[in-house]
Structure formats: C-alpha cells, structure tokens
Write a protein that holds these residues in place. Structure first.
Motif, PDB file in Angstrom:
ATOM      1  N   SER A  47     -10.773   6.360   7.787  1.00 59.58           N
ATOM      2  CA  SER A  47     -11.323   4.832   7.988  1.00 59.58           C
ATOM      3  C   SER A  47     -12.800   4.276   8.271  1.00 59.58           C
ATOM      4  CB  SER A  47     -10.005   4.290   8.722  1.00 59.58           C
ATOM      5  OG  SER A  47     -10.314   4.380  10.224  1.00 59.58           O
ATOM      6  N   TYR A  70       1.075  -1.051   0.170  1.00 61.73           N
ATOM      7  CA  TYR A  70       0.021  -0.112   0.067  1.00 61.73           C
ATOM      8  C   TYR A  70       1.027   0.931  -0.061  1.00 61.73           C
ATOM      9  CZ  TYR A  70      -3.767  -3.353   1.492  1.00 61.73           C
ATOM     10  OH  TYR A  70      -4.638  -4.520   0.755  1.00 61.73           O
ATOM     11  N   MET A 124     -10.845   4.800   4.007  1.00 58.64           N
ATOM     12  CA  MET A 124     -10.538   3.729   3.672  1.00 58.64           C
ATOM     13  C   MET A 124     -10.646   2.884   4.491  1.00 58.64           C
ATOM     14  SD  MET A 124      -7.589   4.783   2.554  1.00 58.64           S
ATOM     15  CE  MET A 124      -6.390   5.677   2.529  1.00 58.64           C
ATOM     16  N   TYR A 125     -11.222   1.358   3.361  1.00 61.04           N
ATOM     17  CA  TYR A 125     -12.149   0.663   3.805  1.00 61.04           C
ATOM     18  C   TYR A 125     -11.595  -1.080   3.808  1.00 61.04           C
ATOM     19  CZ  TYR A 125     -13.289  -0.259  -0.847  1.00 61.04           C
ATOM     20  OH  TYR A 125     -13.467  -0.933  -2.178  1.00 61.04           O
ATOM     21  N   GLY A 126     -12.006  -2.091   4.307  1.00 62.09           N
ATOM     22  CA  GLY A 126     -10.994  -3.282   4.127  1.00 62.09           C
ATOM     23  C   GLY A 126     -11.424  -4.372   5.669  1.00 62.09           C
ATOM     24  N   TRP A 165     -12.559   6.078  -2.342  1.00 62.01           N
ATOM     25  CA  TRP A 165     -12.221   4.873  -1.452  1.00 62.01           C
ATOM     26  C   TRP A 165     -11.591   4.673  -1.846  1.00 62.01           C
ATOM     27  CZ3 TRP A 165     -17.427   3.719   1.207  1.00 62.01           C
ATOM     28  CH2 TRP A 165     -17.757   4.473   0.990  1.00 62.01           C
ATOM     29  N   TYR A 166     -10.451   3.416  -0.833  1.00 62.36           N
ATOM     30  CA  TYR A 166     -10.171   2.899  -1.204  1.00 62.36           C
ATOM     31  C   TYR A 166      -9.980   1.336  -0.728  1.00 62.36           C
ATOM     32  CZ  TYR A 166      -7.236   6.113  -3.672  1.00 62.36           C
ATOM     33  OH  TYR A 166      -6.519   7.417  -4.665  1.00 62.36           O
ATOM     34  N   HIS A 167     -10.287   0.752  -1.142  1.00 62.85           N
ATOM     35  CA  HIS A 167     -10.486  -1.126  -0.294  1.00 62.85           C
ATOM     36  C   HIS A 167      -8.586  -1.159   0.157  1.00 62.85           C
ATOM     37  CE1 HIS A 167     -11.003  -5.399  -0.521  1.00 62.85           C
ATOM     38  NE2 HIS A 167     -11.578  -5.011   0.293  1.00 62.85           N
ATOM     39  N   VAL A 168      -8.572  -0.947   1.405  1.00 60.30           N
ATOM     40  CA  VAL A 168      -7.034  -1.266   1.565  1.00 60.30           C
ATOM     41  C   VAL A 168      -6.457  -2.614   2.863  1.00 60.30           C
ATOM     42  CG1 VAL A 168      -5.471   0.532   1.358  1.00 60.30           C
ATOM     43  CG2 VAL A 168      -6.972   0.918   3.245  1.00 60.30           C
ATOM     44  N   PRO A 169      -7.704  -3.788   3.163  1.00 55.33           N
ATOM     45  CA  PRO A 169      -7.984  -4.835   3.983  1.00 55.33           C
ATOM     46  C   PRO A 169      -6.388  -5.029   4.239  1.00 55.33           C
ATOM     47  CG  PRO A 169      -7.796  -5.600   1.307  1.00 55.33           C
ATOM     48  CD  PRO A 169      -7.695  -4.049   1.537  1.00 55.33           C
ATOM     49  N   ASP A 197     -15.258   0.663   9.657  1.00 59.05           N
ATOM     50  CA  ASP A 197     -15.262  -0.811   9.732  1.00 59.05           C
ATOM     51  C   ASP A 197     -16.364  -1.910   9.846  1.00 59.05           C
ATOM     52  OD1 ASP A 197     -12.375  -2.502  10.509  1.00 59.05           O
ATOM     53  OD2 ASP A 197     -12.885   0.127  11.731  1.00 59.05           O
ATOM     54  N   LYS A 218      -6.928  -0.839  10.100  1.00 60.62           N
ATOM     55  CA  LYS A 218      -5.994   0.532   9.189  1.00 60.62           C
ATOM     56  C   LYS A 218      -5.643   1.815  10.698  1.00 60.62           C
ATOM     57  CE  LYS A 218     -10.360   0.746   7.560  1.00 60.62           C
ATOM     58  NZ  LYS A 218     -10.709  -1.093   8.772  1.00 60.62           N
TER      59      LYS A 218
END
Length: 362
Positions: free
Chosen positions: A213, A67, A86-88, A236-240, A215, A92
C-alpha cells in the motif's frame, strides 16, 4: 462612442491593485509568532482524537465490503506474477491484511510494517529464505544449484546470495509462493533508495509476490521504469477506504502537540543502557555542562575531550569520536555552531528530560 473606455477601465484596475499592495506593505506587521501557540501535551491530544465520533460508518463499511469481491481477482494476479499496489485515501492496513488472512491461506505470508521508523530489510529477507527452505524440506525438494553451501546459516550470507536463493528455478504449477504484505511501502523505514532497490529485487524473485500500500502522493518518484515494470510489476488498484490512520499515526509526533519529556527521556535511557559505561559517563559530562550553561549553544568538542581524558574515559580523540558517532546515530546528541564559528555539541532535549535521564542512568 469612446473606444478608449476599456483601456481606461483596465488602467484603473491595475492602478488600484498596486495602490492596495502599497498600502498593505506599509502597514504594521503582525508580531505574532508560531512559538506563541499554546500547544497541548501529545498524550492529551491523542486521547481527544481517539474520542472523535466517526461519521458515515455504514457507507464506509459498504465500500470496504465491496472490495472483497475483488479478492479472487487479486489472487489470480499474484499467481500470474504481478505485484498488487493499493492506493487511495484512508488506511489500507486492515483491507490488505484481511485479504491475506482470508484468501492467501494456502500460501506463506510475511508482513512488513513500513510505517515504523526503522525496518531491517536484511532480517526480512533472511526470514523469507528460512521459510522457503522449510517449504523445500516439507516437499523433500532441494533447489538445484542456485544456493551453494546450504549448510551455512542464512544470517551469514550476503544479500546477493539470499536474493539468488529466493530467485531459484521457475516454480512448477503446483508450487506455492511466499506473499510479502508491505503496509506503507513508502513509509519512513523503507523509502530510502537502497531499501527500495532491495525490495524491487525481492519482488522480482520467482518465489516471492508482493502486496503493498502507498499513501504519499510522490511515492512513484521512488522507482524508475525498470523497477515499476520489470521488477515490482505492479498492478495498481484504487481502493480508498476513508479509514483513519490510527496504527500508522502512533509512530509519528503530532503537529499540534509538544513532545512528552517523560517519553523522550525513557527512549534515551534505553539507548544509553545499551552503550558502554565509559560512553554513558561521556554523555553525563555533556548533559551536566548543558544544564549548568543553559544560555550557551552547547559544549565545545575540545572541552569535552579534555574533561573526558582527565577522567580517564577516553585515551584519544579517536575514542571520543567513536562515542560521539554512537550518540549521533541514535540522535542523542547534535551539533551546531556558536557565534564564534566553533562546533558545539548539545542534547536535543528539554532540561526537565535531561535531569530525568541523568537520574535514570545513575
């Protein structure tokens, strides 16, 4: 060939289904209850969970490290006026704070921890206004006409005036913005409608950029179309990260553990020490009554008023109601009805915790 065979077979399945349901409903129900579960102490459970050996550490580290190649793009998005969401799966917190500490060094950064139970949004906005004013002073620049009476302290200004100050004239290309990092913008301290409206207005200010972030799966329900596209202006960014919620989880009771009586009493002592002596004495009356009448639903409000008035702790029902409001706001006292339909006051603590509390405040 008998064409009725499929219909008879289907009828057989249906009949067997209802016979099975009937047999299941006629059986004896289990007498087991949730209260029968032998839960452990919360501190013991937290220590056990802390000793769980993590798995796939190398893979997770490689994922999070990948990332970092997005950091320049995230900075570019912020400079273009977008907010970063940030989501995932996974915490985070470390990721976005690492981004802020490594890639936003030329900007001022303010961190809001939404996972805390209570966050004072006005104090946050006051702090942002003070930081912006310091930047204006260091650059010998005054925001023209957008915040009259600047000699008046920010703490005495209304929220509208503070947000108007933060939403000053459009920045020049060389001007910097203040980045607000919000860990868990959907946390319990921020998820009410009023706070989300203030955060959305804050994000739309010309001198503010937001990195947040989320959740909870239902977080987008907090925002309407205007908030998402015009105010927050999310990218939006998918950053699990698959990282455990160690810090965030410290502020929530664990489901499989019962609360610690010592911790509950300690918290209540802190609250009571901030109240007046008369309020503490009224609370003591209620606590002593609850300890001496363990089988009752609580103490009737009229009864509490009579005893408090006899001891010259209150002069009227209005005074008592003021004390009760303090107790209820801090969740020291709750209300429930007895079998006669009368409202009764009770302290939502175990007798052990109440006894410890009384010894502490004495």
């Amino acid at each position: 060939m008998d064409f009725n065979e499929p219909e008879e077979e289907e009828f057989g399945f249906s009949r067997n289904y209802f016979l099975a349901k009937e047999a299941g409903s006629s059986g004896k129900k289990s007498a087991r209850k949730l209260s029968d579960i032998n839960v452990v102490d919360e501190q013991e459970l937290r220590e056990a969970s802390a000793n769980i050996e993590p798995k796939h550490q190398n893979d997770i580290a490689a994922l999070v490290n990948s990332y970092k190649t997005l950091y320049p793009k995230w900075v570019f998005d912020l400079r273009c006026g977008f907010g970063l969401l940030m989501y995932g799966f996974g915490s985070k917190k470390s990721l976005i704070e690492d981004f802020a500490s490594t890639s936003l060094t030329e900007y001022s950064v303010v961190v809001i921890n939404g996972y805390l139970q209570s966050v004072n949004i006005k104090q946050v906005i006051i702090a942002l206004a003070e930081i912006l004013m310091e930047q204006f002073k260091s650059k010998r620049k005054t925001p023209s006409g957008n915040f009259p009476k600047l000699q008046q302290p920010f703490s005495s200004r209304s929220m509208d005036d503070l947000l108007m100050f933060l939403d000053g004239p459009e920045m020049d290309e060389n001007d910097s913005f203040i980045c607000v990092v919000v860990n868990n913008i959907d946390g319990p301290g921020l998820r009410d409608s009023e706070t989300q409206q203030y955060l959305a207005r804050l994000a739309s200010c010309s001198y503010i950029r937001v990195v947040a972030s989320i959740d909870h799966v239902n977080t987008p329900l907090l925002w309407d179309k205007k908030m998402v596209h015009s105010q927050f202006n999310w990218h939006w960014y998918h950053v699990p990260t698959f990282a455990p919620y160690k810090v965030e989880g410290l502020f929530f009771p664990m489901i499989l553990a019962h609360g610690s009586s010592n911790q509950s009493a300690k918290t209540a002592v802190i609250v009571l020490q901030s109240l007046t002596p008369n309020a503490q004495s009224v609370f003591r009356i209620l606590a002593e009554y609850q300890l001496s009448h363990p089988d009752e639903e609580g103490m009737a409000i009229d009864n509490l008023y009579c005893i408090s008035r006899e001891r010259f702790l209150v002069s009227s029902q209005v005074t008592l109601n003021a004390h009760l409001t303090e107790f209820k706001d801090h969740e020291l006292v709750k209300t429930r009805r007895n079998p006669d339909g009368q409202d009764c006051l009770y302290i939502p603590l175990a007798n052990e915790a109440i006894e410890k509390l009384l010894s502490e405040i004495s």
